[in-house]
Design an enzyme around this catalytic site. Structure first.
Site, PDB file in Angstrom:
ATOM      1  N   GLU A  62       1.004  -1.047   0.120  1.00 43.49           N
ATOM      2  CA  GLU A  62      -0.070  -0.206  -0.001  1.00 43.49           C
ATOM      3  C   GLU A  62       0.956   1.268   0.050  1.00 43.49           C
ATOM      4  OE1 GLU A  62      -2.622  -0.035   3.334  1.00 43.49           O
ATOM      5  OE2 GLU A  62      -3.407   1.958   2.818  1.00 43.49           O
TER       6      GLU A  62
ATOM      7  N   ARG B 268       5.008 -12.659   9.994  1.00 45.88           N
ATOM      8  CA  ARG B 268       5.479 -11.380   9.429  1.00 45.88           C
ATOM      9  C   ARG B 268       6.880 -11.437  10.343  1.00 45.88           C
ATOM     10  NH1 ARG B 268       3.443  -6.226   9.781  1.00 45.88           N
ATOM     11  NH2 ARG B 268       1.579  -6.868   8.597  1.00 45.88           N
TER      12      ARG B 268
ATOM     13  N   LYS C 225       4.507   0.927   9.787  1.00 40.39           N
ATOM     14  CA  LYS C 225       4.469   1.912   8.720  1.00 40.39           C
ATOM     15  C   LYS C 225       3.978   3.284   9.563  1.00 40.39           C
ATOM     16  CE  LYS C 225       3.101   0.009   5.110  1.00 40.39           C
ATOM     17  NZ  LYS C 225       2.614  -0.062   3.618  1.00 40.39           N
TER      18      LYS C 225
HETATM   19  P1  ATP Z   1       2.265  -2.171   8.115  1.00 41.74           P
HETATM   20  O1  ATP Z   1       1.860  -3.071   9.192  1.00 41.74           O
HETATM   21  O2  ATP Z   1       3.948  -2.081   8.638  1.00 41.74           O
HETATM   22  O3  ATP Z   1       1.825  -0.909   7.821  1.00 41.74           O
HETATM   23  P2  ATP Z   1       1.408  -3.527   6.007  1.00 41.74           P
HETATM   24  O4  ATP Z   1       1.191  -4.977   6.015  1.00 41.74           O
HETATM   25  O5  ATP Z   1       0.296  -2.437   6.191  1.00 41.74           O
HETATM   26  O6  ATP Z   1       2.634  -2.911   6.947  1.00 41.74           O
HETATM   27  P3  ATP Z   1       1.647  -3.144   3.157  1.00 41.74           P
HETATM   28  O7  ATP Z   1       2.109  -2.115   2.231  1.00 41.74           O
HETATM   29  O8  ATP Z   1       0.239  -3.739   2.864  1.00 41.74           O
HETATM   30  O9  ATP Z   1       2.001  -3.056   4.718  1.00 41.74           O
HETATM   31  O10 ATP Z   1       2.615  -4.588   2.950  1.00 41.74           O
HETATM   32  C1  ATP Z   1       2.805  -5.170   1.635  1.00 41.74           C
HETATM   33  C2  ATP Z   1       3.191  -6.611   1.774  1.00 41.74           C
HETATM   34  O11 ATP Z   1       4.265  -6.812   2.592  1.00 41.74           O
HETATM   35  C3  ATP Z   1       1.848  -7.315   2.505  1.00 41.74           C
HETATM   36  O12 ATP Z   1       1.823  -8.547   1.785  1.00 41.74           O
HETATM   37  C4  ATP Z   1       2.379  -7.460   4.048  1.00 41.74           C
HETATM   38  O13 ATP Z   1       1.947  -8.950   4.207  1.00 41.74           O
HETATM   39  C5  ATP Z   1       4.112  -7.714   3.646  1.00 41.74           C
HETATM   40  N1  ATP Z   1       4.546  -7.227   5.141  1.00 41.74           N
HETATM   41  C6  ATP Z   1       4.335  -6.117   5.765  1.00 41.74           C
HETATM   42  N2  ATP Z   1       5.091  -6.203   6.931  1.00 41.74           N
HETATM   43  C7  ATP Z   1       5.571  -7.380   6.885  1.00 41.74           C
HETATM   44  C8  ATP Z   1       6.599  -7.798   7.944  1.00 41.74           C
HETATM   45  N3  ATP Z   1       7.061  -7.079   9.093  1.00 41.74           N
HETATM   46  N4  ATP Z   1       6.836  -9.177   7.681  1.00 41.74           N
HETATM   47  C9  ATP Z   1       6.654  -9.687   6.468  1.00 41.74           C
HETATM   48  N5  ATP Z   1       5.895  -9.262   5.545  1.00 41.74           N
HETATM   49  C10 ATP Z   1       5.399  -7.902   5.586  1.00 41.74           C
HETATM   50 MG    MG Z   2      -1.436  -4.133   4.480  1.00 48.57          MG
END
Ligand code: ATP
Ligand code: MG
Length: 567
Positions: A39, A265, A275
């Site tokens: 995102e 994760r 984020k």
């Molecule tokens: P955050 O919780 O930091 O806001 P998010 O999951 O909302 O992260 P996205 O931009 O949606 O952020 O993430 C893109 C991809 O990266 C998704 O498939 C998500 O599952 C993966 N991802 C995000 N954070 C992690 C992590 N700490 N470990 C592994 N994969 C991750």
């Molecule tokens: Mg997400």
């Protein structure tokens, strides 16, 4: 340096096992197509790197492709700056999406058609409950929810209301489109989840064309299916959403059934990995920006001097599994040390200079000594280092009153100046305030090149830089940004900011470096003898090179492994 145990060389991870089974069962004609779906509401961090390595790695291993898809369904928080930065970071990590760059916002019309299909089939309705009421009606894990009073609207009524939502006839928050599933479903996610909400916000790519935006749980499975993704890999918190993912695809007309698979994760000790929290650190100026070398963002790690190889090796080593856990930050540091040890040229740099004058060395004389560039890599060759009567040493390498076991320089002791001569301290010069400003020594001409004929024992070896030849540099030293292994472990009533390390950044403005680094460019990496690994910062100017310390030389991971072995 002891290498981390290679994870019992590796049976296939559970993801590859699933994919093998799917291929064996003839699913998707043996095709493997994955996607990384960020995102664009922030910069990528090392947690994302795990997901990137995984998705692109699977595509690579199975001769498939991996898409980069911007999951841009949340207009308020998303910015073009992030879209560009994310692409740069994925590329820098070494991955290529080829022609497969997609945006969920390109599918808005398709999402709308799917919504209308659900409405027509009596599988979706417009609900006027307020957000609070929606929550109240939802029930709890132990109690069923209640049906919305709008649940039995007719198809025509719903279609007309959805039209009005789309045309901007309702204010934000007054109604949503919901799936009609089951308000008593044991999985709360399935209790008539929202599919569309109203938002009068400009979207970075679609501008003001739309004022209804699809929810993640609706947009994601459809985006995957449109792109013919075979395996939709996401993190564990989406496990409960998988039935909804499958429900959406089962109730729309689309001839592709991607399979959602969840993995744990990545969390790392002492690192903030959400984020939202990273955004706060940046916006409230606790750090200098998204690329502050103390952050676990990809651009922060890059600016600190991390290599893509080190990050990829780290991600490989931690692997994928099904339970959340936290990785020790020392393991990440192990991988950057291991990589830089092989590739970083050794140089001498004095971070906190103290002048050392060699009284019996001829005025105006310069000698050149050959110094090896990298003992780990003979092909790196040698360079010539200039030596003269006045050199700089580290302030820490001199003690007027040496503590027990101090083998560096103090009055009357003899030390080796690396690659050059033995020197013995004869005199200490102080300023009016009593601060040591200079030490005087004599040298032994017979010790040229760092040895003697009598083989006397010299315990201390100091790095140094010739004053007449030194170039000036600024060096930025970093410590952990957070004081606690779990940054969220804050005192009652406080948040993670309570754990910020107030001394995580130290700027040394007047360092002296050997002239062989002249002309160094941002991103160049060195080992400063005894001081660690350093990388040239983009703030570097013609007049002054700026370095960031990537990591110290001390290997905490080796110690952890040693202690573990003792137990
Ligand atoms: P955050 O919780 O930091 O806001 P998010 O999951 O909302 O992260 P996205 O931009 O949606 O952020 O993430 C893109 C991809 O990266 C998704 O498939 C998500 O599952 C993966 N991802 C995000 N954070 C992690 C992590 N700490 N470990 C592994 N994969 C991750
Ligand atoms: Mg997400």
């Amino acid at each position: 340096m002891s290498a981390p145990e290679p994870e019992e060389k590796k049976g296939k991870d559970f993801l590859r096992t699933i994919i093998d089974q799917d291929i064996a069962a003839g699913k998707n004609d043996g095709r493997v197509e994955t996607r990384f779906p960020p995102e664009p509401n922030g910069y990528l961090h090392i947690g994302h790197a795990k997901s990137i390595c995984l998705n692109f790695g699977l595509a690579h291993d199975y001769n498939g492709v991996c898409h980069l898809r911007f999951d841009d369904t949340n207009p308020e928080k998303e910015e073009t700056e992030y879209i560009n930065a994310i692409q740069e970071d994925v590329r820098w990590l070494g991955f290529d999406w080829k022609k497969h760059l997609y945006y969920a916002s390109d599918y808005y019309a398709h999402f709308e058609r799917c919504a209308r299909e659900l409405i027509s089939a009596g599988k979706a309705y417009v609900c006027d409950l307020s957000p609070d009421q929606v929550r109240q009606y939802r029930g709890t894990p132990t109690e069923p929810g209640k049906n919305s009073p709008n649940r039995d609207r007719t198809v025509d009524e719903n279609m007309a209301l959805f039209d009005k939502m789309k045309h901007g006839d309702f204010p934000e928050g007054t109604c949503i489109l919901r799936a009609k599933i089951d308000m008593a479903h044991p999985n709360i996610t399935m209790r008539d989840p929202a599919l569309y909400r109203i938002k009068f916000a400009d979207h970075p790519r679609t501008g003001s064309t739309w004022c209804i935006y699809p929810m993640y749980d609706f947009a994601h499975p459809i985006s995957d299916a449109i792109e013919r993704i075979t395996h939709s890999v996401c993190t564990l918190e989406f496990e409960d959403h998988r039935p909804l993912y499958d429900w959406v695809l089962a109730h729309i007309t689309i001839d592709c059934r991607p399979r959602q698979i969840e993995f744990a994760r990545l969390n790392i000790t002492f690192m903030v990995m959400s984020k939202r929290k990273l955004l706060r650190l940046v916006q409230e100026k606790h750090v200098t920006g998204w690329d502050d070398p103390r952050l676990p963002t990809i651009c922060g790690l890059r600016r600190a001097g991390y290599t893509p190889e080190a990050i990829r090796n780290f991600c490989d080593r931690i692997g994928v599994d099904k339970t959340n856990s936290t990785v020790d930050i020392a393991l990440l540091e192990y991988f950057i040390r291991e990589d830089l040890n092989k590739r970083a040229r050794r140089v001498m740099a004095v971070l906190r200079p103290l002048k050392l004058v060699i009284d019996n060395y001829p005025d105006g004389q310069t000698e050149e000594f050959a110094a090896e560039n990298n003992p780990e890599d003979p092909s790196a060759g040698t360079r010539s280092v200039a030596f003269s009567k006045t050199v700089y040493i580290e302030q820490d390498d001199f003690r007027e009153v040496p503590p027990k076991g101090y083998f560096r320089l103090s009055p009357g002791t003899e030390v080796r100046l690396k690659h050059a001569y033995y020197v013995t301290c004869t005199q200490v010069v102080k300023d009016a305030a009593g601060e040591i400003i200079e030490v005087h020594c004599t040298y032994d001409p017979a010790s040229r090149g760092g040895g003697t004929t009598d083989n006397r024992k010299i315990k201390g070896t100091l790095h140094w830089v010739s004053a007449a030849h030194a170039i000036d540099a600024e060096v930025r030293l970093y410590d952990r940004l957070m004081l606690t292994a779990n940054p969220d472990d804050a005192p009652a009533g406080q948040d993670f900011l309570a754990n910020l390390n107030p001394r995580s950044r130290e700027v040394l403005p007047a360092c002296k470096i050997e002239p062989s680094v002249a002309g160094a460019r941002p991103g160049d990496r060195y080992q400063f003898l005894r001081n660690g690994y350093f990388s040239v910062d983009p703030d570097t100017k013609e007049s002054k090179i700026v370095f960031n310390r990537t990591v110290t030389l001390k290997d905490a991971w080796a110690k952890i492994e040693k202690n573990a072995a003792k137990k």
